[in-house]
Design an enzyme around this catalytic site. Structure first.
Site, PDB file in Angstrom:
ATOM      1  N   THR A  11       0.846  -1.199   0.000  1.00  0.00           N
ATOM      2  CA  THR A  11       0.000   0.000   0.000  1.00  0.00           C
ATOM      3  C   THR A  11       0.880   1.246   0.000  1.00  0.00           C
ATOM      4  O   THR A  11       2.022   1.203   0.471  1.00  0.00           O
ATOM      5  CB  THR A  11      -0.966  -0.007   1.202  1.00  0.00           C
ATOM      6  OG1 THR A  11      -1.868   1.089   1.093  1.00  0.00           O
ATOM      7  CG2 THR A  11      -0.221   0.065   2.532  1.00  0.00           C
ATOM      8  N   ASP A  41       4.713   1.141   1.045  1.00  0.00           N
ATOM      9  CA  ASP A  41       5.732   1.647   0.132  1.00  0.00           C
ATOM     10  C   ASP A  41       6.145   3.016   0.659  1.00  0.00           C
ATOM     11  O   ASP A  41       5.637   4.047   0.218  1.00  0.00           O
ATOM     12  CB  ASP A  41       5.136   1.745  -1.280  1.00  0.00           C
ATOM     13  CG  ASP A  41       6.161   2.203  -2.296  1.00  0.00           C
ATOM     14  OD1 ASP A  41       7.276   2.596  -1.899  1.00  0.00           O
ATOM     15  OD2 ASP A  41       5.839   2.164  -3.502  1.00  0.00           O
ATOM     16  N   ARG A  78       4.547  -2.799 -10.233  1.00  0.00           N
ATOM     17  CA  ARG A  78       4.392  -2.117  -8.943  1.00  0.00           C
ATOM     18  C   ARG A  78       4.528  -3.112  -7.797  1.00  0.00           C
ATOM     19  O   ARG A  78       4.152  -4.266  -7.917  1.00  0.00           O
ATOM     20  CB  ARG A  78       3.003  -1.476  -8.854  1.00  0.00           C
ATOM     21  CG  ARG A  78       2.798  -0.452  -9.936  1.00  0.00           C
ATOM     22  CD  ARG A  78       1.472   0.275  -9.791  1.00  0.00           C
ATOM     23  NE  ARG A  78       1.409   1.298 -10.818  1.00  0.00           N
ATOM     24  CZ  ARG A  78       0.394   1.451 -11.653  1.00  0.00           C
ATOM     25  NH1 ARG A  78      -0.657   0.671 -11.558  1.00  0.00           N
ATOM     26  NH2 ARG A  78       0.426   2.383 -12.563  1.00  0.00           N
ATOM     27  N   ARG A  83       6.112  -6.930  -1.862  1.00  0.00           N
ATOM     28  CA  ARG A  83       5.728  -8.355  -1.795  1.00  0.00           C
ATOM     29  C   ARG A  83       6.904  -9.202  -1.335  1.00  0.00           C
ATOM     30  O   ARG A  83       6.740 -10.130  -0.533  1.00  0.00           O
ATOM     31  CB  ARG A  83       5.209  -8.824  -3.160  1.00  0.00           C
ATOM     32  CG  ARG A  83       3.913  -8.129  -3.559  1.00  0.00           C
ATOM     33  CD  ARG A  83       3.266  -8.726  -4.795  1.00  0.00           C
ATOM     34  NE  ARG A  83       2.145  -7.910  -5.210  1.00  0.00           N
ATOM     35  CZ  ARG A  83       2.171  -7.040  -6.227  1.00  0.00           C
ATOM     36  NH1 ARG A  83       3.250  -6.932  -6.977  1.00  0.00           N
ATOM     37  NH2 ARG A  83       1.112  -6.308  -6.498  1.00  0.00           N
ATOM     38  N   ASP A 107      -4.510  -3.420  -2.560  1.00  0.00           N
ATOM     39  CA  ASP A 107      -5.426  -2.669  -1.694  1.00  0.00           C
ATOM     40  C   ASP A 107      -6.651  -2.102  -2.402  1.00  0.00           C
ATOM     41  O   ASP A 107      -7.552  -1.583  -1.740  1.00  0.00           O
ATOM     42  CB  ASP A 107      -4.675  -1.574  -0.904  1.00  0.00           C
ATOM     43  CG  ASP A 107      -4.104  -0.460  -1.773  1.00  0.00           C
ATOM     44  OD1 ASP A 107      -4.276  -0.482  -3.007  1.00  0.00           O
ATOM     45  OD2 ASP A 107      -3.464   0.448  -1.189  1.00  0.00           O
ATOM     46  N   ASP A 108      -6.716  -2.198  -3.736  1.00  0.00           N
ATOM     47  CA  ASP A 108      -7.871  -1.609  -4.431  1.00  0.00           C
ATOM     48  C   ASP A 108      -8.825  -2.646  -5.026  1.00  0.00           C
ATOM     49  O   ASP A 108      -9.866  -2.282  -5.572  1.00  0.00           O
ATOM     50  CB  ASP A 108      -7.395  -0.646  -5.525  1.00  0.00           C
ATOM     51  CG  ASP A 108      -6.465  -1.296  -6.525  1.00  0.00           C
ATOM     52  OD1 ASP A 108      -5.931  -2.400  -6.242  1.00  0.00           O
ATOM     53  OD2 ASP A 108      -6.256  -0.713  -7.601  1.00  0.00           O
ATOM     54  N   GLU A 194       3.628 -12.147 -12.269  1.00  0.00           N
ATOM     55  CA  GLU A 194       2.970 -13.365 -11.800  1.00  0.00           C
ATOM     56  C   GLU A 194       3.638 -14.587 -12.417  1.00  0.00           C
ATOM     57  O   GLU A 194       3.966 -15.553 -11.718  1.00  0.00           O
ATOM     58  CB  GLU A 194       1.477 -13.328 -12.172  1.00  0.00           C
ATOM     59  CG  GLU A 194       0.675 -12.227 -11.461  1.00  0.00           C
ATOM     60  CD  GLU A 194       0.700 -10.890 -12.188  1.00  0.00           C
ATOM     61  OE1 GLU A 194       1.511 -10.714 -13.138  1.00  0.00           O
ATOM     62  OE2 GLU A 194      -0.094 -10.005 -11.806  1.00  0.00           O
ATOM     63  N   HIS A 221     -10.690  -7.166 -10.136  1.00  0.00           N
ATOM     64  CA  HIS A 221      -9.559  -6.241 -10.238  1.00  0.00           C
ATOM     65  C   HIS A 221     -10.097  -4.821 -10.415  1.00  0.00           C
ATOM     66  O   HIS A 221      -9.873  -4.165 -11.429  1.00  0.00           O
ATOM     67  CB  HIS A 221      -8.674  -6.666 -11.415  1.00  0.00           C
ATOM     68  CG  HIS A 221      -7.413  -5.881 -11.542  1.00  0.00           C
ATOM     69  ND1 HIS A 221      -7.243  -4.899 -12.497  1.00  0.00           N
ATOM     70  CD2 HIS A 221      -6.273  -5.918 -10.836  1.00  0.00           C
ATOM     71  CE1 HIS A 221      -6.030  -4.380 -12.373  1.00  0.00           C
ATOM     72  NE2 HIS A 221      -5.428  -4.985 -11.369  1.00  0.00           N
ATOM     73  N   THR A 222     -10.815  -4.349  -9.404  1.00  0.00           N
ATOM     74  CA  THR A 222     -11.348  -2.985  -9.468  1.00  0.00           C
ATOM     75  C   THR A 222     -10.207  -1.992  -9.292  1.00  0.00           C
ATOM     76  O   THR A 222      -9.164  -2.312  -8.716  1.00  0.00           O
ATOM     77  CB  THR A 222     -12.398  -2.776  -8.357  1.00  0.00           C
ATOM     78  OG1 THR A 222     -11.898  -3.326  -7.134  1.00  0.00           O
ATOM     79  CG2 THR A 222     -13.705  -3.465  -8.712  1.00  0.00           C
TER      80      THR A 222
HETATM   81  N1  UDP Z   1       1.460   0.147  -4.917  1.00  0.00           N
HETATM   82  C1  UDP Z   1       2.562   0.511  -4.160  1.00  0.00           C
HETATM   83  N2  UDP Z   1       3.377   1.527  -4.608  1.00  0.00           N
HETATM   84  C2  UDP Z   1       3.138   2.210  -5.771  1.00  0.00           C
HETATM   85  C3  UDP Z   1       2.026   1.818  -6.548  1.00  0.00           C
HETATM   86  C4  UDP Z   1       1.212   0.783  -6.102  1.00  0.00           C
HETATM   87  O1  UDP Z   1       2.792  -0.074  -3.100  1.00  0.00           O
HETATM   88  O2  UDP Z   1       3.902   3.113  -6.111  1.00  0.00           O
HETATM   89  C5  UDP Z   1       0.573  -0.940  -4.449  1.00  0.00           C
HETATM   90  C6  UDP Z   1      -0.919  -0.601  -4.477  1.00  0.00           C
HETATM   91  O3  UDP Z   1      -1.320  -0.006  -3.255  1.00  0.00           O
HETATM   92  C7  UDP Z   1      -1.556  -1.955  -4.727  1.00  0.00           C
HETATM   93  C8  UDP Z   1      -0.490  -2.692  -5.559  1.00  0.00           C
HETATM   94  O4  UDP Z   1       0.730  -2.019  -5.329  1.00  0.00           O
HETATM   95  O5  UDP Z   1      -1.788  -2.659  -3.519  1.00  0.00           O
HETATM   96  C9  UDP Z   1      -0.791  -2.698  -7.056  1.00  0.00           C
HETATM   97  O6  UDP Z   1      -0.882  -1.364  -7.510  1.00  0.00           O
HETATM   98  P1  UDP Z   1      -2.111  -0.855  -8.409  1.00  0.00           P
HETATM   99  O7  UDP Z   1      -3.387  -1.293  -7.770  1.00  0.00           O
HETATM  100  O8  UDP Z   1      -1.927   0.598  -8.654  1.00  0.00           O
HETATM  101  O9  UDP Z   1      -1.823  -1.675  -9.741  1.00  0.00           O
HETATM  102  P2  UDP Z   1      -2.820  -2.186 -10.868  1.00  0.00           P
HETATM  103  O10 UDP Z   1      -4.218  -2.126 -10.361  1.00  0.00           O
HETATM  104  O11 UDP Z   1      -2.594  -1.243 -11.988  1.00  0.00           O
HETATM  105  O12 UDP Z   1      -2.380  -3.565 -11.165  1.00  0.00           O
HETATM  106 MN    MN Z   2      -5.048  -2.332  -8.529  1.00  0.00          MN
END
Ligand code: UDP
Ligand code: MN
Length: 244
Positions: A11, A41, A78, A83, A107-108, A194, A221-222
Site C-alpha cells: 500500500t 511503500d 508495482r 511483496r 489494496d484496491d 505473476e 480487479h477494481t
Molecule cells: N502500490 C505501491 N506503490 C506504488 C504503486 C502501487 O505499493 O507506487 C501498491 C498498491 O497499493 C496496490 C499494488 O501495489 O496494492 C498494485 O498497484 P495498483 O493497484 O496501482 O496496480 P494495478 O491495479 O494497476 O495492477
Molecule cells: Mn489495482
C-alpha cells in the site's frame, strides 16, 4: 485448526489510502484465521496505517520498504519490493510447524468472502478467475478433467501463467520450501510478475483449480478513480487537523 490465510497487501500514501484499507479491513475482518501483512511503500511505517491497524481488531504485521525512485515509472511493475519483504518476513517468522496459505491482496481490489474459503485448502498453488481484468469481463484458467490446460484472457495469452496477482494462492510450506522464489525486477517484462514468480514454484499442470473448476468470479480487479482535490485551499482554512 484451519490453515491461516496470510494476505500480503502492498500500500502507498495517496488520498484514497485510508478508504481503501477500511474497505479491505471490513472484508478481511470477517474471515476466520486471517493474518494481514501490510507492507507500506514508504521509508517508515506511517502513523495513519499504524493507527488503522491497531484499531482494526485483527491479527496483522506492519512492514515497510520504499520503492527506489528509478522503479517508479509508468509501465514498470508495482510493489515488487513490498511483496518480497512480506515473503522474507514469512520465511523468518514461520516454520515447518505452521499451516497456512499465502495470497497477494492489492489494496484496491474487491474480495468476496467465499474466495477465502476456496483458497484455504490450497496444497501447492491454487488458481481461480479474476473479474474486470485484461480488457475483458474476466480472465480465467481453462480447466479440463480437473487440470489447468490453458488460459482465457484478453491480454498476452502467451504468458506462461496468464493470471493476475489476485488469481492465485500458495501454500505457506511452498513459500518456505522455495526460499529463493521472489518477484523479480531484473529481466522482468511488464505484466510478467505473476508468471516470473509462479515459474519458480510450480508447473501449469500442477495448479489446483478452485471456484468450481474456475467458473466463478470471486475477486475483481477494481481500480479506484483518482480523487479530485482541485478545490483544496492553498492554506489551511479549517480550525482542526483531520486525518482522512
Ligand atoms: N502500490 C505501491 N506503490 C506504488 C504503486 C502501487 O505499493 O507506487 C501498491 C498498491 O497499493 C496496490 C499494488 O501495489 O496494492 C498494485 O498497484 P495498483 O493497484 O496501482 O496496480 P494495478 O491495479 O494497476 O495492477
Ligand atoms: Mn489495482
Amino acid at each position: 485448526a484451519l490453515p491461516v490465510i496470510y494476505a500480503i497487501t502492498p500500500t502507498y500514501n495517496r488520498p484514497v489510502q485510508k478508504a481503501e484499507l477500511t474497505r479491505l479491513g471490513n472484508t478481511f475482518r470477517q474471515v476466520p484465521r486471517f493474518h494481514w501483512i501490510i507492507v507500506e511503500d514508504s521509508n517508515m511505517r506511517t502513523e495513519l496505517v499504524a493507527r488503522f491497524l491497531a484499531r482494526s481488531g485483527m491479527p496483522y504485521t506492519h512492514l515497510n520498504i520504499f520503492t527506489p525512485r528509478r522503479f517508479k515509472r509508468t509501465g514498470m511493475p508495482r510493489a515488487t519490493e513490498q511483496r518480497n519483504t512480506a515473503l522474507s518476513w514469512l520465511r523468518s517468522h514461520r516454520s515447518r510447524k505452521d499451516v497456512g496459505v499465502v495470497f497477494f491482496a492489492d489494496d484496491d481490489n474487491t474480495y468476496s468472502l467465499e474466495l477465502f474459503e476456496e483458497m484455504r485448502s490450497t496444497r501447492g498453488v491454487s488458481v481461480w478467475p479474476v473479474g474486470l481484468v485484461s480488457g475483458r469481463q474476466y480472465e480465467r484458467p481453462v480447466v479440463e478433467k480437473g487440470k489447468v490446460v490453458g488460459w482465457y484472457t484478453g491480454w498476452r495469452p502467451d504468458r506462461p501463467f496468464a493470471i493476475d496477482m489476485a488469481g492465485f494462492a500458495v501454500n505457506l510450506q511452498v513459500v518456505l520450501g522455495s526460499p529463493r522464489a521472489v518477484f523479480k525486477r531484473r529481466g522482468s517484462q511488464p505484466g510478467m510478475q505473476e508468471s516470473d514468480f509462479l515459474k519458480q514454484i510450480t508447473k501449469v499442470g500442477d495448479l489446483e483449480p478452485k471456484a468450481n473448476n474456475c467458473t466463478r468470479v470471486l475477486v475483481w480487479h477494481t481500480r479506484t478513480e483518482k480523487v479530485n482535490l482541485g478545490n483544496e485551499p492553498k492554506h489551511r482554512q479549517d480550525s482542526v487537523v483531520i486525518e482522512v
